[in-house]
Scaffold this motif. Structure first.
Motif, short mmCIF file in Angstrom:
data_model
loop_
_atom_site.label_atom_id
_atom_site.label_comp_id
_atom_site.label_asym_id
_atom_site.label_seq_id
_atom_site.Cartn_x
_atom_site.Cartn_y
_atom_site.Cartn_z
N ALA A 245 105.35 66.06 -13.77
CA ALA A 245 107.03 66.22 -13.00
C ALA A 245 107.16 65.00 -11.97
O ALA A 245 108.52 64.18 -12.11
N PRO A 246 106.28 63.68 -11.28
CA PRO A 246 106.83 63.09 -11.04
C PRO A 246 107.30 61.12 -12.58
O PRO A 246 108.75 61.20 -12.23
N PHE A 247 106.54 61.27 -13.34
CA PHE A 247 107.66 61.10 -14.72
C PHE A 247 109.29 61.52 -14.93
O PHE A 247 110.08 61.10 -15.09
N LEU A 248 109.25 63.25 -14.22
CA LEU A 248 110.34 63.94 -15.08
C LEU A 248 111.36 63.25 -14.19
O LEU A 248 112.83 63.08 -14.36
N ALA A 249 110.54 63.12 -12.66
CA ALA A 249 111.52 62.87 -11.52
C ALA A 249 112.39 61.61 -11.96
O ALA A 249 113.27 61.56 -11.97
N GLU A 250 111.54 60.44 -11.97
CA GLU A 250 111.83 59.22 -12.40
C GLU A 250 112.56 59.06 -13.14
O GLU A 250 113.99 57.80 -13.58
N TYR A 251 112.47 59.30 -14.02
CA TYR A 251 113.69 59.03 -15.39
C TYR A 251 114.54 60.68 -15.79
O TYR A 251 114.94 60.67 -17.18
N ALA A 252 114.56 61.62 -14.85
CA ALA A 252 115.40 62.41 -15.18
C ALA A 252 116.97 62.36 -15.51
O ALA A 252 117.63 60.89 -15.74
N GLY A 253 117.27 63.04 -16.76
CA GLY A 253 118.51 62.77 -17.86
C GLY A 253 117.91 61.48 -18.56
O GLY A 253 119.30 61.10 -19.26
N ARG A 254 116.72 60.21 -17.98
CA ARG A 254 116.98 59.29 -19.35
C ARG A 254 116.09 59.75 -20.57
O ARG A 254 115.34 58.47 -20.41
N TYR A 255 115.33 60.65 -20.17
CA TYR A 255 113.96 60.52 -21.18
C TYR A 255 114.03 61.62 -22.51
O TYR A 255 115.30 63.23 -21.63
N VAL A 256 114.81 61.55 -23.77
CA VAL A 256 114.59 62.03 -24.06
C VAL A 256 113.48 61.90 -25.80
O VAL A 256 112.39 61.30 -25.66
N ASN A 257 113.65 63.24 -26.57
CA ASN A 257 112.25 63.90 -27.40
C ASN A 257 112.82 64.39 -28.48
O ASN A 257 113.89 64.77 -28.65
N THR A 258 111.70 63.35 -29.62
CA THR A 258 112.44 63.67 -30.72
C THR A 258 111.91 64.82 -31.72
O THR A 258 109.98 64.99 -31.30
N HIS A 259 111.91 66.22 -31.65
CA HIS A 259 111.53 67.39 -32.37
C HIS A 259 111.87 67.98 -33.72
O HIS A 259 112.60 68.17 -34.44
N PRO A 260 110.13 67.68 -34.62
CA PRO A 260 110.74 67.71 -35.80
C PRO A 260 110.96 69.84 -36.41
O PRO A 260 110.39 70.73 -37.09
N ALA A 261 111.89 70.66 -35.56
CA ALA A 261 112.08 71.50 -35.87
C ALA A 261 113.93 72.06 -34.83
O ALA A 261 114.64 70.81 -34.63
N LEU A 262 114.27 73.15 -35.48
CA LEU A 262 115.75 73.06 -35.12
C LEU A 262 115.51 73.89 -34.23
O LEU A 262 116.07 75.12 -33.16
N LEU A 263 115.67 73.93 -32.54
CA LEU A 263 115.40 74.37 -31.11
C LEU A 263 116.26 75.35 -30.88
O LEU A 263 118.05 74.98 -31.12
N PRO A 264 116.66 76.34 -30.89
CA PRO A 264 115.57 76.49 -29.94
C PRO A 264 114.58 77.64 -31.07
O PRO A 264 113.31 78.17 -30.13
N SER A 265 114.23 77.40 -32.22
CA SER A 265 113.03 77.63 -32.98
C SER A 265 112.52 76.84 -33.03
O SER A 265 112.78 75.41 -33.24
N PHE A 266 111.02 77.81 -33.28
CA PHE A 266 109.96 76.94 -32.69
C PHE A 266 109.50 75.58 -32.71
O PHE A 266 109.79 74.19 -33.17
N PRO A 267 109.48 75.61 -31.23
CA PRO A 267 109.05 74.80 -30.24
C PRO A 267 107.25 74.92 -30.34
O PRO A 267 107.13 75.02 -30.90
N GLY A 268 107.26 73.04 -29.96
CA GLY A 268 105.63 73.54 -29.43
C GLY A 268 104.98 72.10 -30.75
O GLY A 268 106.52 71.32 -31.43
#
Ligand code: GRF
Length: 214
Positions: free
Chosen positions: A107-130
């Motif tokens: 939570a502290p990391f996410l608060a500091e970088y809210a809206g400025r932290y992006v992630n790339t995921h190898p599936a078409l979300l919302p299918s196959f998260p994790g």
């Protein structure tokens, strides 16, 4: 009469901190793109949750500072998260990019970088998260999967979507071949979208990410 200035003209490049856990081919794509000043963003540091990985070696070869915080070196996850947050803060990022970083930030990391932290995921979300996006898509038997770039929120792969790219699943795919083909498309999508976020800015409203904030 002067040409109309491009939105990025006169702006300093956006500062990227990239977080990795492995090979770092997505990181390499960002490093390569940022060699061109017109890209509008530079990788100012690379962080990892483990040492001895190719992602860190790529950063070192590019002359980019690195930091490593292993969860097992901290009393608890909160301390690890504080250390990760502090190391990112030292580099004053405009955007933090999780590119194959296999840890959930707290939570502290996410608060500091809210809206400025992006992630790339190898599936078409919302299918196959994790953790196993490519393997889960293959096991399910979908014919099309892909990759998703999203703004991280407190959920697991649930944040607002910046962009997606589709990749066909072939009959003879195994997890390795499918994930490698996804990664080719994923790298291009990541580079294109991070560049646009840097050059054009972006807004997030009602889960919709739109480029341009000026
Ligand atoms: C990417 O497919 C990413 O989406 C996933 O792990 C892979 C990382 O690849 N989480 P690399 O380390 O950038 O080569």
């Amino acid at each position: 009469m002067p040409d109309t200035p491009a939105p990025s003209e006169g702006r300093r490049p956006a500062r990227l901190v990239v977080l990795v856990s492995g090979t770092g081919s997505n990181l390499q794509a960002l490093l390569d793109a940022s060699a061109d000043p017109a890209y509008g963003a530079v990788v100012v540091a690379v962080g990892a949750d483990r040492s001895g990985i190719e992602g860190l070696a790529r950063a070192e070869r590019a002359g980019v500072p690195t930091f490593v915080h292993r969860v097992k070196d901290y009393a608890d996850r909160a301390e690890w998260d504080a250390a990760l947050t502090a190391s990112c803060r030292e580099h004053s990022p405009d955007l933090v990019v999780s590119a194959g970083f296999m840890k959930l930030a707290g939570a502290p990391f996410l608060a500091e970088y809210a809206g400025r932290y992006v992630n790339t995921h190898p599936a078409l979300l919302p299918s196959f998260p994790g953790m196993h996006g490519a393997a889960d898509a293959l096991a399910y038997g979908v014919k099309v999967t892909g990759a998703t770039l999203f703004v991280v929120d407190a959920g697991v792969d649930t944040g607002p979507i910046v962009d997606q790219v589709a990749v066909r699943v072939e009959d003879d795919d195994d997890v390795v071949s499918l994930h490698e083909r996804i990664k080719v498309a994923e790298r291009t999508m990541l580079v294109d979208n991070v560049g646009r976020m840097a050059r054009e800015g972006f807004t997030i409203s009602d889960r919709k990410v739109r480029f341009g904030d000026l």
